[in-house]
Design an enzyme around this catalytic site. Structure first.
Site, PDB file in Angstrom:
ATOM      1  N   HIS A 166      -8.040  12.733  20.399  1.00  0.00           N
ATOM      2  CA  HIS A 166      -9.412  13.229  20.497  1.00  0.00           C
ATOM      3  C   HIS A 166     -10.249  12.633  19.363  1.00  0.00           C
ATOM      4  O   HIS A 166     -11.355  12.143  19.575  1.00  0.00           O
ATOM      5  CB  HIS A 166      -9.402  14.748  20.425  1.00  0.00           C
ATOM      6  CG  HIS A 166     -10.739  15.390  20.612  1.00  0.00           C
ATOM      7  ND1 HIS A 166     -11.496  15.214  21.745  1.00  0.00           N
ATOM      8  CD2 HIS A 166     -11.468  16.215  19.794  1.00  0.00           C
ATOM      9  CE1 HIS A 166     -12.639  15.880  21.622  1.00  0.00           C
ATOM     10  NE2 HIS A 166     -12.640  16.496  20.452  1.00  0.00           N
ATOM     11  N   HIS A 202     -10.139  19.140  13.080  1.00  0.00           N
ATOM     12  CA  HIS A 202     -10.884  17.882  13.101  1.00  0.00           C
ATOM     13  C   HIS A 202     -12.338  18.128  12.740  1.00  0.00           C
ATOM     14  O   HIS A 202     -12.771  19.273  12.595  1.00  0.00           O
ATOM     15  CB  HIS A 202     -10.739  17.170  14.446  1.00  0.00           C
ATOM     16  CG  HIS A 202     -11.258  17.907  15.629  1.00  0.00           C
ATOM     17  ND1 HIS A 202     -10.730  19.108  16.073  1.00  0.00           N
ATOM     18  CD2 HIS A 202     -12.285  17.638  16.495  1.00  0.00           C
ATOM     19  CE1 HIS A 202     -11.374  19.520  17.141  1.00  0.00           C
ATOM     20  NE2 HIS A 202     -12.334  18.657  17.409  1.00  0.00           N
ATOM     21  N   HIS A 254     -15.338  17.665  14.185  1.00  0.00           N
ATOM     22  CA  HIS A 254     -16.442  17.979  15.087  1.00  0.00           C
ATOM     23  C   HIS A 254     -17.094  19.305  14.710  1.00  0.00           C
ATOM     24  O   HIS A 254     -16.427  20.245  14.287  1.00  0.00           O
ATOM     25  CB  HIS A 254     -15.956  18.000  16.538  1.00  0.00           C
ATOM     26  CG  HIS A 254     -15.652  16.637  17.064  1.00  0.00           C
ATOM     27  ND1 HIS A 254     -14.899  16.428  18.193  1.00  0.00           N
ATOM     28  CD2 HIS A 254     -16.003  15.400  16.619  1.00  0.00           C
ATOM     29  CE1 HIS A 254     -14.794  15.119  18.417  1.00  0.00           C
ATOM     30  NE2 HIS A 254     -15.452  14.490  17.471  1.00  0.00           N
ATOM     31  N   HIS A 299     -10.221  25.595  22.685  1.00  0.00           N
ATOM     32  CA  HIS A 299     -11.264  25.879  23.672  1.00  0.00           C
ATOM     33  C   HIS A 299     -10.725  26.666  24.860  1.00  0.00           C
ATOM     34  O   HIS A 299      -9.541  26.570  25.203  1.00  0.00           O
ATOM     35  CB  HIS A 299     -11.866  24.569  24.218  1.00  0.00           C
ATOM     36  CG  HIS A 299     -12.735  23.850  23.249  1.00  0.00           C
ATOM     37  ND1 HIS A 299     -14.071  24.125  23.083  1.00  0.00           N
ATOM     38  CD2 HIS A 299     -12.453  22.849  22.375  1.00  0.00           C
ATOM     39  CE1 HIS A 299     -14.588  23.317  22.169  1.00  0.00           C
ATOM     40  NE2 HIS A 299     -13.619  22.541  21.710  1.00  0.00           N
ATOM     41  N   ASP A 316      -8.136  20.416  19.516  1.00  0.00           N
ATOM     42  CA  ASP A 316      -8.467  19.715  20.758  1.00  0.00           C
ATOM     43  C   ASP A 316      -7.429  18.668  21.134  1.00  0.00           C
ATOM     44  O   ASP A 316      -7.660  17.866  22.045  1.00  0.00           O
ATOM     45  CB  ASP A 316      -9.847  19.048  20.635  1.00  0.00           C
ATOM     46  CG  ASP A 316     -10.976  20.064  20.694  1.00  0.00           C
ATOM     47  OD1 ASP A 316     -10.694  21.265  20.873  1.00  0.00           O
ATOM     48  OD2 ASP A 316     -12.146  19.663  20.533  1.00  0.00           O
ATOM     49  N   ASP A 351     -18.220  21.910  16.155  1.00  0.00           N
ATOM     50  CA  ASP A 351     -17.816  23.202  16.693  1.00  0.00           C
ATOM     51  C   ASP A 351     -16.472  23.681  16.150  1.00  0.00           C
ATOM     52  O   ASP A 351     -16.021  24.782  16.486  1.00  0.00           O
ATOM     53  CB  ASP A 351     -17.797  23.174  18.231  1.00  0.00           C
ATOM     54  CG  ASP A 351     -16.915  22.089  18.808  1.00  0.00           C
ATOM     55  OD1 ASP A 351     -16.751  21.029  18.164  1.00  0.00           O
ATOM     56  OD2 ASP A 351     -16.387  22.268  19.922  1.00  0.00           O
ATOM     57  N   HIS A 352     -15.846  22.869  15.299  1.00  0.00           N
ATOM     58  CA  HIS A 352     -14.598  23.272  14.658  1.00  0.00           C
ATOM     59  C   HIS A 352     -14.731  23.345  13.135  1.00  0.00           C
ATOM     60  O   HIS A 352     -13.877  23.955  12.491  1.00  0.00           O
ATOM     61  CB  HIS A 352     -13.476  22.294  15.009  1.00  0.00           C
ATOM     62  CG  HIS A 352     -13.118  22.296  16.460  1.00  0.00           C
ATOM     63  ND1 HIS A 352     -12.027  22.956  16.967  1.00  0.00           N
ATOM     64  CD2 HIS A 352     -13.746  21.732  17.524  1.00  0.00           C
ATOM     65  CE1 HIS A 352     -11.987  22.797  18.290  1.00  0.00           C
ATOM     66  NE2 HIS A 352     -13.016  22.060  18.649  1.00  0.00           N
TER      67      HIS A 352
END
Length: 282
Positions: free
Chosen positions: A110, A54, A56, A172, A134, A58-59
């Site tokens: 998410h 996805h 975001h 995570h 996530d 941090d990915h």
């Protein structure tokens, strides 16, 4: 199929999946590209593709730099908001890297464009694996930000929950907190109690708790157990999507009570999730 688990940032995981005959490699959720390339070099493999679950930061934040450092790299995902996306994938699409097959599974919840990736090899003793980002984590799942509770239920229970009971690589390291919440939901669940004890030991030793298996998740993950009576009783609901919606709300309250965020931290988190935009440069 060999999987390298790469802890990065505060609690994220990147993955490098290696086809051991051709030495071709695929990366999942690149956030720290130079760290990834160090491991690519150490393993002596050829990185050809990035699978992003996805958009975001941090990915996906490492995609642009990785493409700059390694021209010709293909970046795949289901959401046009993914940085440096080469091609947009669709639900049910299948890819192949050497002997490794990949089935792309749209798992909104998410985010609306979240894609999970189910990997396997024909006639191989290695178990298949799902890279769930996530959408699903050990004993939990990502916060529901962009989709309905019914869509999230379909993603978790009808899509991921019906895969073979094998390996899950999530995005995570949230296992300890997830299991503490699961114990609140089902205080009499022996599987939760045993897994929590195990996770505390791993945390003390600073060792990752990934991967998990879907078979285990069905025993202690409340977000996959929405049809179970103790979980329904905790939520006061019967319909699976309604049970899931209450679980998400209760989990958010549980997290706030455990680690209250300062306003600045909340704003940063919203920015990271893409809920706020940065000022445009003039």
């Amino acid at each position: 199929m060999k999987v390298k688990v790469i802890p990065v940032l505060e609690d994220n995981y990147m993955y490098l999946v290696i086809e051991e005959h051709t030495r071709e490699a695929v990366a999942v959720d690149v956030s720290v590209p130079k760290r990834l390339l160090e491991i690519v070099g150490r393993e002596g493999v050829s990185l050809t593709t990035v699978l992003t679950t996805h958009h975001h930061w941090d990915h996906a934040r490492g995609n642009a730099e990785l493409v700059r450092l390694q021209p010709g790299l293909v970046v795949l995902g289901a959401d046009e908001r993914i940085c440096a996306l080469t091609r947009r994938l669709v639900h049910g699409e299948e890819l192949q890297f050497g002997a490794i097959h990949v089935r792309c599974l749209l798992t909104p919840g998410h985010t609306s464009g979240h894609m999970s990736y189910f990997l396997w090899e024909d006639e191989c003793l290695d178990p298949p694996a799902v890279f769930s980002g996530d959408a699903l984590s050990v004993a939990g799942c990502g916060s529901r930000l962009e989709s309905t509770a019914h869509q999230m239920y379909q993603s978790l229970v009808e899509t991921l929950g019906t895969l073979p009971p094998e390996t899950v690589f999530c995005g995570h390291e949230h296992t300890l907190g997830n299991l503490e919440f699961a114990q609140k939901v089902e205080p009499c669940n022996d599987h939760v109690r045993a897994k929590l004890s195990w996770a505390k030991k791993r945390d003390d030793d600073d060792v990752p708790t990934v991967p998990s298996t879907l078979g285990e998740e069905l025993l202690y993950n409340p977000f996959l157990r929405v049809a179970e009576e103790p979980v329904r009783k905790f939520t006061g609901k019967v319909a699976p999507a309604e049970v899931l919606e209450v679980l998400c709300r209760e989990r958010a309250s549980f997290e706030r009570a455990a680690e209250p965020l300062q306003p600045q931290a909340r704003a940063l988190l919203a920015l990271q999730w893409g809920l706020l935009s940065t000022p445009q440069q003039k």
